[in-house]
Design a protein around this motif. Sequence first.
Motif, PDB file in Angstrom:
ATOM      1  N   PRO A  75       0.835  -1.204   0.000  1.00  0.00           N
ATOM      2  CA  PRO A  75       0.000   0.000   0.000  1.00  0.00           C
ATOM      3  C   PRO A  75       0.873   1.259   0.000  1.00  0.00           C
ATOM      4  CG  PRO A  75      -0.853  -1.605   1.557  1.00  0.00           C
ATOM      5  CD  PRO A  75       0.473  -2.137   1.076  1.00  0.00           C
ATOM      6  N   GLY A  76       0.519   2.198  -0.872  1.00  0.00           N
ATOM      7  CA  GLY A  76       1.271   3.443  -0.995  1.00  0.00           C
ATOM      8  C   GLY A  76       2.343   3.416  -2.069  1.00  0.00           C
ATOM      9  N   ASP A  77       2.711   2.225  -2.535  1.00  0.00           N
ATOM     10  CA  ASP A  77       3.694   2.111  -3.613  1.00  0.00           C
ATOM     11  C   ASP A  77       3.048   2.479  -4.948  1.00  0.00           C
ATOM     12  OD1 ASP A  77       5.550   1.170  -1.802  1.00  0.00           O
ATOM     13  OD2 ASP A  77       5.550  -0.891  -2.538  1.00  0.00           O
ATOM     14  N   SER A  78       3.896   2.744  -5.929  1.00  0.00           N
ATOM     15  CA  SER A  78       3.441   2.988  -7.294  1.00  0.00           C
ATOM     16  C   SER A  78       3.943   1.857  -8.180  1.00  0.00           C
ATOM     17  CB  SER A  78       4.005   4.311  -7.815  1.00  0.00           C
ATOM     18  OG  SER A  78       3.507   5.394  -7.064  1.00  0.00           O
ATOM     19  N   VAL A  79       3.145   1.502  -9.175  1.00  0.00           N
ATOM     20  CA  VAL A  79       3.564   0.495 -10.151  1.00  0.00           C
ATOM     21  C   VAL A  79       3.434   1.095 -11.546  1.00  0.00           C
ATOM     22  CG1 VAL A  79       2.963  -1.478  -8.705  1.00  0.00           C
ATOM     23  CG2 VAL A  79       1.300  -0.606 -10.325  1.00  0.00           C
ATOM     24  N   LEU A  80       4.323   0.636 -12.424  1.00  0.00           N
ATOM     25  CA  LEU A  80       4.316   1.091 -13.804  1.00  0.00           C
ATOM     26  C   LEU A  80       4.547  -0.103 -14.711  1.00  0.00           C
ATOM     27  CD1 LEU A  80       4.508   3.434 -15.967  1.00  0.00           C
ATOM     28  CD2 LEU A  80       6.976   3.230 -15.661  1.00  0.00           C
ATOM     29  N   PHE A  81       3.695  -0.240 -15.706  1.00  0.00           N
ATOM     30  CA  PHE A  81       3.892  -1.239 -16.739  1.00  0.00           C
ATOM     31  C   PHE A  81       4.109  -0.493 -18.039  1.00  0.00           C
ATOM     32  CE2 PHE A  81       2.145  -3.986 -20.125  1.00  0.00           C
ATOM     33  CZ  PHE A  81       3.070  -5.021 -20.023  1.00  0.00           C
ATOM     34  N   TYR A  82       5.215  -0.818 -18.725  1.00  0.00           N
ATOM     35  CA  TYR A  82       5.581  -0.145 -19.971  1.00  0.00           C
ATOM     36  C   TYR A  82       5.798  -1.196 -21.044  1.00  0.00           C
ATOM     37  CZ  TYR A  82       8.478   2.441 -23.290  1.00  0.00           C
ATOM     38  OH  TYR A  82       8.990   3.007 -24.420  1.00  0.00           O
ATOM     39  N   TYR A  83       5.246  -0.960 -22.235  1.00  0.00           N
ATOM     40  CA  TYR A  83       5.395  -1.904 -23.339  1.00  0.00           C
ATOM     41  C   TYR A  83       5.755  -1.154 -24.608  1.00  0.00           C
ATOM     42  CZ  TYR A  83       4.150  -5.139 -27.066  1.00  0.00           C
ATOM     43  OH  TYR A  83       4.185  -5.933 -28.177  1.00  0.00           O
ATOM     44  N   ALA A  84       6.781  -1.646 -25.309  1.00  0.00           N
ATOM     45  CA  ALA A  84       7.140  -1.130 -26.619  1.00  0.00           C
ATOM     46  C   ALA A  84       7.232  -2.322 -27.564  1.00  0.00           C
ATOM     47  CB  ALA A  84       8.472  -0.385 -26.558  1.00  0.00           C
ATOM     48  N   GLY A  85       6.358  -2.360 -28.535  1.00  0.00           N
ATOM     49  CA  GLY A  85       6.307  -3.465 -29.485  1.00  0.00           C
ATOM     50  C   GLY A  85       5.038  -3.342 -30.305  1.00  0.00           C
ATOM     51  N   HIS A  86       4.759  -4.363 -31.089  1.00  0.00           N
ATOM     52  CA  HIS A  86       3.542  -4.354 -31.906  1.00  0.00           C
ATOM     53  C   HIS A  86       2.303  -4.462 -31.026  1.00  0.00           C
ATOM     54  CE1 HIS A  86       4.981  -4.447 -36.023  1.00  0.00           C
ATOM     55  NE2 HIS A  86       5.845  -5.416 -35.737  1.00  0.00           N
ATOM     56  N   GLY A  87       1.260  -3.783 -31.449  1.00  0.00           N
ATOM     57  CA  GLY A  87      -0.053  -3.916 -30.855  1.00  0.00           C
ATOM     58  C   GLY A  87      -1.023  -4.385 -31.932  1.00  0.00           C
ATOM     59  N   SER A  88      -2.188  -4.820 -31.494  1.00  0.00           N
ATOM     60  CA  SER A  88      -3.177  -5.305 -32.443  1.00  0.00           C
ATOM     61  C   SER A  88      -4.566  -5.158 -31.833  1.00  0.00           C
ATOM     62  CB  SER A  88      -2.891  -6.773 -32.779  1.00  0.00           C
ATOM     63  OG  SER A  88      -3.722  -7.219 -33.832  1.00  0.00           O
ATOM     64  N   PHE A  89      -5.574  -5.566 -32.569  1.00  0.00           N
ATOM     65  CA  PHE A  89      -6.935  -5.592 -32.039  1.00  0.00           C
ATOM     66  C   PHE A  89      -7.720  -6.690 -32.726  1.00  0.00           C
ATOM     67  CE2 PHE A  89      -6.879  -2.593 -35.506  1.00  0.00           C
ATOM     68  CZ  PHE A  89      -8.024  -2.879 -36.220  1.00  0.00           C
ATOM     69  N   ALA A  90      -8.758  -7.129 -32.044  1.00  0.00           N
ATOM     70  CA  ALA A  90      -9.625  -8.188 -32.569  1.00  0.00           C
ATOM     71  C   ALA A  90     -10.987  -8.052 -31.905  1.00  0.00           C
ATOM     72  CB  ALA A  90      -9.022  -9.557 -32.264  1.00  0.00           C
ATOM     73  N   ALA A  91     -11.960  -8.746 -32.446  1.00  0.00           N
ATOM     74  CA  ALA A  91     -13.294  -8.756 -31.839  1.00  0.00           C
ATOM     75  C   ALA A  91     -13.208  -9.405 -30.460  1.00  0.00           C
ATOM     76  CB  ALA A  91     -14.270  -9.510 -32.730  1.00  0.00           C
ATOM     77  N   THR A  92     -13.897  -8.822 -29.505  1.00  0.00           N
ATOM     78  CA  THR A  92     -13.886  -9.364 -28.148  1.00  0.00           C
ATOM     79  C   THR A  92     -14.810 -10.577 -28.057  1.00  0.00           C
ATOM     80  OG1 THR A  92     -13.926  -8.714 -25.827  1.00  0.00           O
ATOM     81  CG2 THR A  92     -15.765  -7.981 -27.153  1.00  0.00           C
ATOM     82  N   SER A  93     -14.588 -11.387 -27.054  1.00  0.00           N
ATOM     83  CA  SER A  93     -15.474 -12.541 -26.860  1.00  0.00           C
ATOM     84  C   SER A  93     -16.830 -12.055 -26.359  1.00  0.00           C
ATOM     85  CB  SER A  93     -14.858 -13.524 -25.869  1.00  0.00           C
ATOM     86  OG  SER A  93     -14.879 -12.971 -24.572  1.00  0.00           O
ATOM     87  N   LYS A  94     -17.842 -12.862 -26.549  1.00  0.00           N
ATOM     88  CA  LYS A  94     -19.199 -12.489 -26.129  1.00  0.00           C
ATOM     89  C   LYS A  94     -19.276 -12.174 -24.638  1.00  0.00           C
ATOM     90  CE  LYS A  94     -21.595 -14.779 -29.816  1.00  0.00           C
ATOM     91  NZ  LYS A  94     -22.900 -14.607 -30.343  1.00  0.00           N
ATOM     92  N   ALA A  95     -18.464 -12.848 -23.833  1.00  0.00           N
ATOM     93  CA  ALA A  95     -18.483 -12.637 -22.377  1.00  0.00           C
ATOM     94  C   ALA A  95     -18.113 -11.207 -22.001  1.00  0.00           C
ATOM     95  CB  ALA A  95     -17.534 -13.621 -21.695  1.00  0.00           C
ATOM     96  N   PHE A  96     -17.319 -10.526 -22.839  1.00  0.00           N
ATOM     97  CA  PHE A  96     -16.864  -9.175 -22.517  1.00  0.00           C
ATOM     98  C   PHE A  96     -17.610  -8.085 -23.271  1.00  0.00           C
ATOM     99  CE2 PHE A  96     -12.970 -11.608 -21.424  1.00  0.00           C
ATOM    100  CZ  PHE A  96     -12.888 -11.226 -20.076  1.00  0.00           C
ATOM    101  N   GLN A  97     -18.472  -8.432 -24.214  1.00  0.00           N
ATOM    102  CA  GLN A  97     -19.124  -7.430 -25.034  1.00  0.00           C
ATOM    103  C   GLN A  97     -19.959  -6.446 -24.223  1.00  0.00           C
ATOM    104  OE1 GLN A  97     -21.156  -9.496 -28.184  1.00  0.00           O
ATOM    105  NE2 GLN A  97     -19.248  -9.871 -29.298  1.00  0.00           N
ATOM    106  N   GLN A  98     -20.503  -6.886 -23.112  1.00  0.00           N
ATOM    107  CA  GLN A  98     -21.318  -5.981 -22.296  1.00  0.00           C
ATOM    108  C   GLN A  98     -20.472  -4.893 -21.632  1.00  0.00           C
ATOM    109  OE1 GLN A  98     -23.081  -7.875 -18.850  1.00  0.00           O
ATOM    110  NE2 GLN A  98     -21.350  -9.283 -18.651  1.00  0.00           N
ATOM    111  N   PHE A  99     -19.167  -5.116 -21.504  1.00  0.00           N
ATOM    112  CA  PHE A  99     -18.286  -4.149 -20.861  1.00  0.00           C
ATOM    113  C   PHE A  99     -17.576  -3.246 -21.863  1.00  0.00           C
ATOM    114  CE2 PHE A  99     -18.182  -8.043 -18.219  1.00  0.00           C
ATOM    115  CZ  PHE A  99     -18.889  -7.548 -17.129  1.00  0.00           C
ATOM    116  N   ASP A 100     -17.707  -3.534 -23.141  1.00  0.00           N
ATOM    117  CA  ASP A 100     -16.972  -2.805 -24.164  1.00  0.00           C
ATOM    118  C   ASP A 100     -17.903  -2.456 -25.313  1.00  0.00           C
ATOM    119  OD1 ASP A 100     -15.246  -1.855 -26.108  1.00  0.00           O
ATOM    120  OD2 ASP A 100     -13.821  -3.500 -25.925  1.00  0.00           O
TER     121      ASP A 100
END
Length: 129
Positions: A75-100
């Motif tokens: 608690p109180g710490d900071s976290v950072l996630f950094y990514y450099a590389g290819h990205g992509s996208f695709a259709a989401t699964s039906k289970a997640f469609q209500q959230f997106d």
Amino acid sequence: MKKLHALLVAINNYHPASGVSNLDGCVNDLMAMKKFLKDNFNDLKPSIKTLVDKQATRLGVINAFESHLIKKAKPGDSVLFYYAGHGSFAATSKAFQQFDPKATDESMVCYDSRLPGNYDLADKEIAVL
């Protein structure tokens, strides 16, 4: 004492059998980010883990995320996630469609993502982590 836990991932060279084109500069960007964190957040005693090229498999990224960011952060710490590389996208699964409303997953292409039986690391998976 508050700390900064950072996981930095960069992929210039993808698995040769993946069909993913290699990139230039991602590892340089990672090194610049690492220097930036050390130079500007030294008071937080940065704990920085890096994954480069072959280390940045889908499982490698997930395991490092869990071991370096989730389990070490207090608690109180900071976290950072950094990514450099290819990205992509695709259709989401039906289970997640209500959230997106766009019904689309954005994803990171890991070193081994496009090999038979493997897949990208989706934004919704990162959110769960």
